[in-house]
Design a protein around this motif. Structure first.
Motif, PDB file in Angstrom:
ATOM      1  N   ASP A   5      36.566   0.484  24.407  1.00  0.00           N
ATOM      2  CA  ASP A   5      37.892   0.090  23.945  1.00  0.00           C
ATOM      3  C   ASP A   5      38.510  -0.993  24.829  1.00  0.00           C
ATOM      4  O   ASP A   5      39.726  -1.147  24.871  1.00  0.00           O
ATOM      5  CB  ASP A   5      38.838   1.297  23.878  1.00  0.00           C
ATOM      6  N   ASN A 220      41.461  13.391  12.567  1.00  0.00           N
ATOM      7  CA  ASN A 220      41.966  12.705  13.756  1.00  0.00           C
ATOM      8  C   ASN A 220      42.834  13.617  14.624  1.00  0.00           C
ATOM      9  O   ASN A 220      43.685  13.144  15.377  1.00  0.00           O
ATOM     10  CB  ASN A 220      42.755  11.450  13.365  1.00  0.00           C
ATOM     11  N   ASP A 307      41.244   9.010  18.326  1.00  0.00           N
ATOM     12  CA  ASP A 307      41.258   7.657  17.766  1.00  0.00           C
ATOM     13  C   ASP A 307      40.200   7.530  16.679  1.00  0.00           C
ATOM     14  O   ASP A 307      39.051   7.977  16.851  1.00  0.00           O
ATOM     15  CB  ASP A 307      40.983   6.630  18.862  1.00  0.00           C
ATOM     16  N   GLN A 312      44.729   4.173  15.910  1.00  0.00           N
ATOM     17  CA  GLN A 312      44.435   4.185  17.337  1.00  0.00           C
ATOM     18  C   GLN A 312      45.710   3.981  18.146  1.00  0.00           C
ATOM     19  O   GLN A 312      46.560   3.153  17.795  1.00  0.00           O
ATOM     20  CB  GLN A 312      43.437   3.082  17.699  1.00  0.00           C
TER      21      GLN A 312
END
Length: 390
Positions: A5, A220, A307, A312
């Motif tokens: 990321d 999620n 995420d 995110q």
């Protein structure tokens, strides 16, 4: 090793110049907080060539992609060893600590010996402008030389919030005053490094409750827990004057449909305000609104989100935004108060969000609790002084 990321940890010096990048840490935890002081903890091998950079006086700028998640000074480097291996643990706070360490002077532009005004007055300006002025005159570019933070700038005034009129007691904590104004106006604020400067920013958090949804079915969300605390104030008894001017009492009521029990009265002290003031009504209205807003029932939702490509943290939502999370059969929406983020050397990443009350034990930072306690002591002392015979 590179982290997922695009997480980047830069080290800065006292003048905010970037000294290098720490790309060999073993773990990193950071807690961005909404309108409060955030924190970070970084672990690295004591033998790392980057360890010499991680000293008090320097600081970290932590980014995910191009977005700064947190920036702030290093406070406590700690070294430990075991079986021949040493570990350096670096603790720090974010740049909001500058507000936590400052006070609001009754006449910020005057010399120390000329602080004779009993209060600092905000009259008929929008909330963001009032907040920027408080920062500017107390620690920003417009402050006295001895109090000015040389590398602190202010973002452009966006004119956010409604008009406010209120008095700030002399030497109230700057962070606490900004929190009160921002909470009533529904605004967010932060200090973050931008280029070679620190910038005070005020913004309107986004309502993403329709698009930023977390649930087990969506894949999620790992877990969630929700609790509600009862209101502490549903009737504000605002008292102005009483010493040098006639006393005036006004009662404001805000019922809470979820808690239909007896009224909960709270004394709101404006006894330092002259009741002959032309803006007395505006000041009393403002003080009542703040007391009722702070004393309203609070929800506290803790969740562990995951995420996904669709949603995110840092890209699609951040602290201060309103999101929604499924609790049993319903979606609960509230403000993201803080996010506990952890990275490790194996590429692991966990983000645990706290949504709802800013007053819960779990997510209210220690500095804020200390300043709230100190503020209550000062308020009691002021009330005693106003009643003391002259």
């Amino acid at each position: 090793m590179p982290f997922p990321d695009a997480v980047t940890v830069q080290v800065r010096d006292q003048n905010l110049r970037i000294l290098g990048v720490v790309d060999d840490f073993t773990s990193l935890s950071l807690i961005p907080r909404f309108n409060a002081v955030g924190a970070f903890i970084l672990n690295i091998s004591a033998d790392s060539p980057k360890a010499d950079l991680l000293i008090p006086g320097n600081g970290l700028v932590i980014q995910r992609g191009s977005k700064v998640l947190i920036s702030g000074p290093i406070r406590e480097p700690n070294w430990s060893s075991g079986q021949g291996k040493g570990t350096l643990t670096v603790n720090g706070v974010d740049d909001m600590t500058l507000l936590a360490g400052a006070t609001c002077w009754p006449n910020p532009t005057a010399a120390d010996s000329a602080q004779t005004d009993p209060v600092y007055k905000i009259s008929g300006v929008v909330a963001e402008t009032a907040m920027r002025t408080l920062v500017n005159l107390n620690i920003g570019p417009g402050a006295q030389a001895a109090r000015k933070i040389s590398n602190l700038t202010l973002a452009t005034d966006g004119g956010y919030g409604t008009s406010i009129t209120r008095q700030v007691n002399q030497f109230d904590n700057l962070l606490a005053v900004l929190q009160d104004v921002a909470k009533t106006a529904g605004l967010g604020f932060r200090i973050v490094q931008v280029g070679s400067s620190l910038q005070f920013q005020v913004y309107e958090p986004a309502d993403l409750s329709a698009s930023a949804k977390f649930s087990f079915k969506l894949g999620n969300l790992i877990d969630s827990a929700y609790s509600v605390t009862a209101p502490t104030c549903t009737k504000a008894v605002v008292v102005a004057g009483g010493s040098s001017s006639p006393r005036q009492v006004k009662v404001y009521t805000r019922a809470d449909a979820a808690f239909p029990g007896p009224w909960i009265e709270q004394f709101v002290d404006l006894t330092s305000v002259d009741t002959a003031s032309v803006d007395l009504t505006a000041q009393m209205d403002q003080a009542a609104d703040e007391a009722l807003t702070s004393g309203a029932a609070q929800g506290n939702l803790t969740m562990t989100p995951i995420d996904t490509p669709q949603l995110q943290f840092g890209r699609d939502y951040t602290v201060g935004d309103q999101v929604s999370c499924q609790v049993r059969d319903d979606f609960i929406s509230d403000v993201v108060r803080e996010v506990n983020i952890t990275f490790d050397a194996q590429g692991g990443y966990v983000a645990k969000a706290v949504i709802g009350s800013s007053d819960s034990t779990d997510n209210q930072d220690v500095l804020a609790r200390q300043f709230a306690y100190i503020a209550r002591i000062f308020n009691r002392l002021r009330r005693l002084e106003t009643r003391k015979p002259s």
